[in-house]
Design an enzyme around this catalytic site. Structure first.
Site, PDB file in Angstrom:
ATOM      1  CG  ASP A 174      -3.104  -2.400  -6.789  1.00 21.84           C
ATOM      2  OD1 ASP A 174      -2.640  -1.915  -7.839  1.00 21.84           O
ATOM      3  OD2 ASP A 174      -2.680  -2.098  -5.662  1.00 21.84           O
ATOM      4  CG  HIS A 208       0.273  -0.045  -8.168  1.00 19.25           C
ATOM      5  ND1 HIS A 208      -0.691  -0.342  -7.233  1.00 19.25           N
ATOM      6  CD2 HIS A 208       0.939   1.036  -7.683  1.00 19.25           C
ATOM      7  CE1 HIS A 208      -0.617   0.513  -6.233  1.00 19.25           C
ATOM      8  NE2 HIS A 208       0.371   1.371  -6.475  1.00 19.25           N
ATOM      9  CB  SER A 385       1.207   2.089  -3.521  1.00 14.74           C
ATOM     10  OG  SER A 385       0.156   2.911  -3.943  1.00 14.74           O
TER      11      SER A 385
END
Length: 570
Positions: A174, A208, A385
């Protein structure tokens, strides 16, 4: 061109060309950058056929490393004849038997003529599928659990089975991770493939990755528990820059590192689950094959590959890759009332003439509360996600419940215990439905393994009707299925073969082995000669409507080659 369509089964015997598949984009790149270079991923032909049956993780990895070394050695010897800038040591990957190097037009031409090269793929930029409805500095809502943890029933697993992910390592590819009180002290390894930050330090300027990690295994410092498996450890690969950019080549290097972080096959340092909240557009099979093989290697090494479906919904066929791969465990996103999110990408996907339903399962992915990269605070985000780490966390709980479980065991029990939503059964919106950690762990603790070795010329289908199990496109041998205790009839079929049924008895936490050799059906030879009304030979294509793939098509390339011999199966 005259096209003749016959209704019959068809098998064609042919020789594959010795020259490699070349990415069509390379020609355009060479024209626009005639004096420069472009990064390419060169995949080599295997020097040995290996099924890995009966081999442990270390033996499988060493076999892949030997194959890579042997098949790439000839090219490396000749590389020194090129300019120093091109001949510098390329990056060799054993995970998919490939090499990453810079190539000019001369090198591209050289590669296109090599018989030891399988394919040459142009490297490309991949952008992070950005989360939606992002809210920073969000306060806990006074509940002990996020709605996502309630939906997947994580607390029931913690309380009844005392299973929290302890002793399980989860990998994540990620944007990295930031220091956070819900995560601190549990990142065992971290590597940056996207920037220049010193190794081993927190590094997430995007947020994220930190948010996804919180959903996998964050704790409850804010008063609200955010992680499905709050006692897992992490291995982190930062593959995206803080602006959300990366390349295919960087991702593949990170995938190999994740498979063996310390580079020593003898050590057991790879994670058992890898959470991948990223993906790109679906490409052709050949362009996808390097990443395809990397995902397969994860599976071979008993690492569960959990991938986001993507945020390109709600149209059909919108799942991105690698989530679109048949052997990726792909996740769709649901909301607080168990409705599929508008943005959640849908199946089906098609590879080499075979259609697959996607995603496999779904999980909460709308307005998910989790860790923020900004000063130990919290944020809300939406996207597949955010759904993916819920499933990665549930997989970690299952592994603690049964450390010897295979990838197939874990995937099967997640599918069998999912809460069916939408159309009845497996569908292209929800997959099998929203995951249920409690039912999965409860069932998993009374589950045995069926190991099926199938001998067949074509991919097989395994059906266990009593459990609504249908596994298609089976090519790996042996295939492992997690089944509840009991007696079952297993049906095995394949194109051009006689279907076979076997009775098996499954015992909890034991492996039952089944070996099946499918017998071919009767076959016949068809000779075709295509002419016009005057008897003049024509170029033509002979195809069969009920054949399942483009392989069952033969072309008469020239009038000089008048006869097309096709082997038909009744």
């Amino acid at each position: 061109m005259l096209r003749i369509i016959l209704s019959a089964f068809l098998v064609i015997v042919y020789n594959l060309p010795a020259t490699p598949w070349m990415d069509p984009r390379l020609s355009a790149a060479a024209l626009t950058k005639a004096q420069g270079t472009q990064t390419v991923i060169v995949q080599f032909k295997s020097t040995r056929m290996s099924t890995f049956a009966g081999m442990n993780r270390e033996e499988i990895q060493r076999a892949k490393m030997r194959d890579s070394l042997e098949s790439q050695s000839g090219f490396l010897k000749e590389l020194s004849s090129f300019a120093p800038a091109l001949a510098k040591a390329p990056t060799s990957l054993w995970i998919n038997n490939s090499m990453i190097l810079d190539a000019d037009s001369e090198m591209i031409d050289f590669l296109s003529k090599r018989e030891d090269v399988e394919r040459v793929v142009l490297d490309e930029e991949i952008l992070l599928d950005q989360p939606l409805n992002v809210e920073h500095d969000v306060q806990a809502d006074g509940q002990k659990l996020t709605y996502g943890l309630k939906k997947v029933r994580a607390k029931e697993v913690w309380n009844e089975f005392k299973i929290t992910g302890k002793g399980v390592t989860v990998g994540i590819l990620d944007t990295g991770y930031a220091a956070h009180p819900d995560l601190d002290g549990r990142v065992s390894l971290v590597k940056d493939f996207a920037g220049n930050v010193p190794e081993g330090e927190p590094n997430d300027g995007h947020g994220h990755g930190t948010h996804c990690m919180g959903t996998i295994g964050g704790r409850d410092t804010s008063g609200q528990a955010i992680g499905v498996a709050p006692d897992v450890d992490f291995v982190v690969a930062k593959i995206f820059s803080d602006s959300g950019r990366t390349t295919d080549a960087k991702i593949q290097q990170a995938m190999q590192w994740m498979a063996d972080p310390d580079g020593n096959p003898a050590t057991n340092d790879q994670p058992r689950v890898v959470s991948n909240s990223w993906g790109g557009r679906k490409q052709s099979f050949n362009a996808s094959k390097p990443r395809w093989d990397a995902v397969q290697t994860w599976r071979d090494l008993n690492m569960v590959p959990v991938f986001a479906a993507g945020n390109s919904g709600s149209g059909k066929g919108t799942v991105g890759s690698p989530g679109a791969f048949p052997h990726s465990f792909t996740i769709g996103a649901t909301d607080i009332v168990d409705k599929i999110a508008r943005f959640s990408s849908r199946g089906p996907v098609k590879w080499q003439g075979t259609e697959y339903i996607k995603p496999e399962v779904s999980a909460p992915g709308v307005d998910v509360y989790s860790a923020s990269h900004k000063g130990g605070k919290y944020a809300k985000m939406s996207g597949t996600s955010m759904a993916t780490p819920h499933v990665a966390g549930v997989a970690a709980l299952l592994i603690q419940a049964n450390p010897g479980a295979s990838v197939e065991d874990i995937e099967t029990v997640l599918e069998q215990t999912a809460v069916d939503l939408g159309d009845e059964g497996l569908d292209n919106d929800y997959g099998f439905g929203r995951v249920d950690a409690y039912e999965a762990v409860k069932k998993f603790m009374k589950t045995g393994t069926l190991e099926i070795a199938i001998e067949s010329e074509y991919p097989a289908t395994i059906k266990v009707e009593a459990l609504n199990i249908l596994k298609t496109g089976v090519q790996q041998s042996p295939t492992l299925l997690a089944l509840p205790e009991g007696a079952y009839t297993v049906e095995i079929s394949a194109f051009g073969h006689v279907t076979k049924s076997e009775l098996v008895n499954i015992i909890s936490k034991e492996t039952t082995s089944l070996s099946v050799k499918l017998q071919p059906t009767a076959r016949h030879m068809l000779t075709a000669r295509v002419t016009d009304t005057n008897g003049k030979a024509l170029q033509a294509t002979v195809a069969f409507l009920d054949a399942r793939s483009e392989e069952h098509t033969s072309e008469l390339q020239s009038p000089d080659h008048l006869v097309c011999r096709l082997l038909l199966e009744k």
